[in-house]
Write an enzyme that holds these catalytic residues in place. Structure first.
Site, PDB file in Angstrom:
ATOM      1  CD  GLU A 138       4.981   1.774  -9.020  1.00 40.61           C
ATOM      2  OE1 GLU A 138       3.965   1.641  -8.322  1.00 40.61           O
ATOM      3  OE2 GLU A 138       5.683   0.804  -9.368  1.00 40.61           O
ATOM      4  N   GLY A 148       0.775  -1.228   0.000  1.00 41.56           N
ATOM      5  CA  GLY A 148       0.000   0.000   0.000  1.00 41.56           C
ATOM      6  C   GLY A 148       0.811   1.285   0.000  1.00 41.56           C
ATOM      7  CB  SER A 149       4.342   2.252  -0.653  1.00 45.40           C
ATOM      8  OG  SER A 149       4.642   1.789  -1.944  1.00 45.40           O
ATOM      9  CG  ASN A 189      -3.067  -1.881 -12.867  1.00 43.08           C
ATOM     10  OD1 ASN A 189      -3.030  -2.039 -11.642  1.00 43.08           O
ATOM     11  ND2 ASN A 189      -2.229  -2.525 -13.679  1.00 43.08           N
ATOM     12  CG  ASP A 201      -0.479  -5.701 -17.029  1.00 47.48           C
ATOM     13  OD1 ASP A 201      -1.007  -5.010 -16.145  1.00 47.48           O
ATOM     14  OD2 ASP A 201       0.289  -6.641 -16.801  1.00 47.48           O
ATOM     15  CG  HIS A 240       2.593  -2.905 -15.427  1.00 46.90           C
ATOM     16  ND1 HIS A 240       2.220  -4.135 -14.923  1.00 46.90           N
ATOM     17  CD2 HIS A 240       3.698  -3.124 -16.178  1.00 46.90           C
ATOM     18  CE1 HIS A 240       3.062  -5.052 -15.364  1.00 46.90           C
ATOM     19  NE2 HIS A 240       3.971  -4.471 -16.121  1.00 46.90           N
TER      20      HIS A 240
HETATM   21  C1  GRF Z   1       3.675  -1.320  -7.466  1.00 43.88           C
HETATM   22  O1  GRF Z   1       4.930  -1.669  -7.946  1.00 43.88           O
HETATM   23  C2  GRF Z   1       2.703  -1.218  -8.608  1.00 43.88           C
HETATM   24  O2  GRF Z   1       3.291  -0.841  -9.811  1.00 43.88           O
HETATM   25  C3  GRF Z   1       2.186  -2.624  -8.718  1.00 43.88           C
HETATM   26  O3  GRF Z   1       2.123  -3.077  -7.385  1.00 43.88           O
HETATM   27  C4  GRF Z   1       3.072  -2.396  -6.588  1.00 43.88           C
HETATM   28  C5  GRF Z   1       2.351  -1.843  -5.399  1.00 43.88           C
HETATM   29  O4  GRF Z   1       3.226  -1.473  -4.383  1.00 43.88           O
HETATM   30  N1  GRF Z   1       0.961  -2.660  -9.453  1.00 43.88           N
HETATM   31  P1  GRF Z   1       2.628  -1.023  -2.984  1.00 43.88           P
HETATM   32  O5  GRF Z   1       1.851  -2.205  -2.421  1.00 43.88           O
HETATM   33  O6  GRF Z   1       1.734   0.140  -3.222  1.00 43.88           O
HETATM   34  O7  GRF Z   1       3.784  -0.659  -2.096  1.00 43.88           O
END
Ligand code: GRF
Length: 197
Positions: free
Chosen positions: A178, A11-12, A106, A149, A108
């Site tokens: 991200e 959930g980061s 989403n 995807d 990715h």
């Molecule tokens: C991220 O790398 C995202 O691209 C993928 O899942 C991961 C989620 O990371 N879809 P987090 O759980 O939000 O830390």
């Protein structure tokens, strides 16, 4: 704009979205967090932030159809305009895809259409990027349809692959990007620069 975030693990990304909304960089609010994993850090982060958190899984309800009904009920209760999948490890049921057509996104951790599709998640993606000797990878935000995807790409940003990168080091660099990219793109979505169809 009311956002529901779906997440299965850390959930980061969810946290970056909540923080972006709280600091008004994103003109929206996270009104619900849904996870298929009752022990996920994502659900704990939601609770810490006072965001309604739901553990909804097919295992819990006995069928994909019942799960979809429960998900739709939560989305209706919170008047959700848009769904963001941030590390959600399940395919959404067709009834959810149809009701929120064009309004599900989403993230990715690579430059789709490369390094996407079934099985391309988590460390598998970064390992494949390094094995292919790519000089750059990145982050893709795309609309969600019934295939992994493959929905319309709405935004991409590049991240360098460095010579001695391990999958873990590369994953950390991509994940960090991200977090800022999510704020940029969700800001564009909430301002109508990227349409909800
Ligand atoms: C991220 O790398 C995202 O691209 C993928 O899942 C991961 C989620 O990371 N879809 P987090 O759980 O939000 O830390």
């Amino acid at each position: 704009m009311n956002i529901a975030v779906f997440a299965s693990h850390g959930g980061s990304d969810l946290q970056a979205i909540i923080d972006g909304c709280k600091s008004n960089k994103i003109n929206a609010e996270v009104v619900a967090v849904i996870s298929n994993n009752g022990d996920s850090m994502a659900l704990r982060r939601a609770l810490n932030e006072g965001v309604p958190a739901y553990y909804l899984s097919a295992k819990k309800f006995g069928s994909e159809e019942t799960l979809a009904k429960e998900i739709l009920a939560v989305l209706t209760t919170h008047k959700v305009d848009m769904i963001f999948l941030a590390g959600y490890m399940r395919m959404l049921h067709i009834t959810v895809l149809e009701k929120y057509n064009n309004r599900i996104f989403n993230i990715h951790p690579a430059l789709l259409p490369k390094f996407g599709g079934k099985g391309m998640y988590g460390m598998n993606v970064h390992t494949a990027v390094i094995e292919a000797k790519e000089k750059e990878t990145g982050v893709t935000i795309h609309r969600v349809n019934a295939e992994y995807d493959s929905g319309e790409i709405v935004a991409q940003t590049k991240v360098p692959v460095l010579e001695n990168d391990t999958p873990e080091i590369l994953a950390a660099r991509v994940l960090e990007r991200e977090h800022s990219f999510l704020v940029e793109v969700l800001s564009d979505i909430s301002d109508g620069k990227i349409s909800l169809g």
